[in-house]
Write a protein that holds these residues in place. Structure first.
Motif, PDB file in Angstrom:
ATOM      1  N   THR A  49      29.682   1.436  -3.118  1.00  0.00           N
ATOM      2  CA  THR A  49      30.726   1.943  -2.212  1.00  0.00           C
ATOM      3  C   THR A  49      30.139   2.926  -1.205  1.00  0.00           C
ATOM      4  O   THR A  49      30.539   2.935  -0.030  1.00  0.00           O
ATOM      5  CB  THR A  49      31.859   2.597  -3.029  1.00  0.00           C
ATOM      6  OG1 THR A  49      32.370   1.619  -3.939  1.00  0.00           O
ATOM      7  CG2 THR A  49      32.991   3.082  -2.141  1.00  0.00           C
ATOM      8  N   HIS A  60      30.643   2.254   2.593  1.00  0.00           N
ATOM      9  CA  HIS A  60      31.302   3.337   3.330  1.00  0.00           C
ATOM     10  C   HIS A  60      30.512   3.689   4.594  1.00  0.00           C
ATOM     11  O   HIS A  60      31.084   3.845   5.677  1.00  0.00           O
ATOM     12  CB  HIS A  60      31.433   4.547   2.401  1.00  0.00           C
ATOM     13  CG  HIS A  60      32.174   5.705   2.990  1.00  0.00           C
ATOM     14  ND1 HIS A  60      31.529   6.765   3.597  1.00  0.00           N
ATOM     15  CD2 HIS A  60      33.500   5.958   3.100  1.00  0.00           C
ATOM     16  CE1 HIS A  60      32.442   7.625   4.027  1.00  0.00           C
ATOM     17  NE2 HIS A  60      33.641   7.160   3.745  1.00  0.00           N
ATOM     18  N   VAL A  92      31.507  -3.333  -5.176  1.00  0.00           N
ATOM     19  CA  VAL A  92      32.208  -2.043  -5.045  1.00  0.00           C
ATOM     20  C   VAL A  92      33.333  -1.883  -6.066  1.00  0.00           C
ATOM     21  O   VAL A  92      33.899  -0.790  -6.198  1.00  0.00           O
ATOM     22  CB  VAL A  92      32.782  -1.810  -3.623  1.00  0.00           C
ATOM     23  CG1 VAL A  92      31.667  -1.803  -2.579  1.00  0.00           C
ATOM     24  CG2 VAL A  92      33.837  -2.865  -3.262  1.00  0.00           C
ATOM     25  N   TRP A 125      37.032   0.000  -5.568  1.00  0.00           N
ATOM     26  CA  TRP A 125      37.011   0.688  -4.266  1.00  0.00           C
ATOM     27  C   TRP A 125      37.294  -0.270  -3.098  1.00  0.00           C
ATOM     28  O   TRP A 125      37.550   0.180  -1.986  1.00  0.00           O
ATOM     29  CB  TRP A 125      35.673   1.387  -4.026  1.00  0.00           C
ATOM     30  CG  TRP A 125      35.607   2.806  -4.507  1.00  0.00           C
ATOM     31  CD1 TRP A 125      36.193   3.899  -3.922  1.00  0.00           C
ATOM     32  CD2 TRP A 125      34.914   3.305  -5.665  1.00  0.00           C
ATOM     33  NE1 TRP A 125      35.886   5.035  -4.631  1.00  0.00           N
ATOM     34  CE2 TRP A 125      35.105   4.700  -5.704  1.00  0.00           C
ATOM     35  CE3 TRP A 125      34.142   2.708  -6.661  1.00  0.00           C
ATOM     36  CZ2 TRP A 125      34.559   5.508  -6.709  1.00  0.00           C
ATOM     37  CZ3 TRP A 125      33.596   3.507  -7.651  1.00  0.00           C
ATOM     38  CH2 TRP A 125      33.804   4.878  -7.681  1.00  0.00           C
ATOM     39  N   SER A 126      37.217  -1.553  -3.341  1.00  0.00           N
ATOM     40  CA  SER A 126      37.467  -2.509  -2.247  1.00  0.00           C
ATOM     41  C   SER A 126      38.822  -2.231  -1.591  1.00  0.00           C
ATOM     42  O   SER A 126      39.005  -2.480  -0.405  1.00  0.00           O
ATOM     43  CB  SER A 126      37.393  -3.943  -2.748  1.00  0.00           C
ATOM     44  OG  SER A 126      38.377  -4.153  -3.727  1.00  0.00           O
TER      45      SER A 126
END
Lengths: 175, 175
Positions: free
Chosen positions: A138, A142, B162, B165-166
């Protein structure tokens, strides 16, 4: 699954300097542009990335390594940078981002043993159980999200200027 | 209208080196990644940008300055780079892009008188009448589109990595 620590670090290393190269010296017209009320300009995005270095990625990794999944890690305020009085120039912000990212990559490399730690679990206040490898993936995505955001915001400055070509330019319709 | 020749050139100048800095030395996993059948990896995007330098932006500008709006300019094949046998490495492609872009910016600065030429009209084979300032704005937005594309393609490599968190990462749902 594609995550791989070495490859992830390749991106994390490049983000600050890529943005520094792209943004330094640009006219205010580009740098102050946003997508309208409540959206961020390039400087605000950099401040948010700095905030993540200070209070999100490495602190959460350290929290997981220390606490495991029994205790939820503190929530991260995605708007924290907007509440601060910030008189830095974007050049200073880019430098700060570059420095703190370098420190965090060094810390990550010293702390993380990919053979042992990637499957470790922590507890996210919203999502529940998450793994170290998900947190690190992530972090990378990000970065990429916010690079894409910065260029999209700039593209939108020319939404009407491109005339009929807007038909071919999907970026102008995104958010 | 936000277009301004000086500011447009600021972006055109930065694109090749920004991409060179970001892409050079990345693992093949990143560089060969695409969004599935019929989509482009980073190298193919650079080849497309080179093709645009050769056959789209400056040639069309020169065509408009020479022919006005009486004659449609030749269509640009957006897939031309895919029909060519290309054994360049991405490093060579990035270098070629940087060189040809520098030549084109010099040519643009020598050729264009913003006070006189920006409102001049040409004839696009699909759109009909277009203006010089629209062509130049599109050149800039086209750069930004493809920077965004490159980072989006990379982000998608980690779509499943991820984990939960996607939900926060809109970039993974875009194309």
């Amino acid at each position: 699954m594609n995550f791989n620590t070495k490859e992830a670090i390749e991106i994390l290393k490049r983000t600050p300097q890529t943005l520094e190269y792209f943004l330094t010296g640009l006219s205010d017209g580009w740098l102050q542009s946003n997508e309208g009320e409540g959206t961020w300009n390039a400087h605000e995005v950099i401040d948010h990335l700095i905030e993540g270095e200070k209070n999100n990625w490495m602190p959460r990794l350290e929290f997981i390594l220390r606490e495991g999944e029994d205790k939820a890690f503190p929530p991260f305020d995605r708007y924290a940078h907007l509440h601060k009085v910030n008189e830095d120039t974007i050049k200073q912000a880019l430098l700060e981002f570059k420095k703190i990212r370098a420190v965090n990559i060094n810390k990550l490399q010293a702390l993380l043993n990919p053979d042992v730690h990637l499957e470790l679990k922590g507890y996210h206040p919203d999502f529940g159980v998450v793994k170290v490898k998900e947190l690190l993936s992530t972090w990378v995505v990000h970065d990429l999200t916010h690079i894409a955001q910065i260029v999209r915001v700039m593209a939108k400055r020319y939404t009407t200027d491109v005339g009929p070509w807007s038909e071919y330019l999907g970026i102008l319709k995104k958010n």
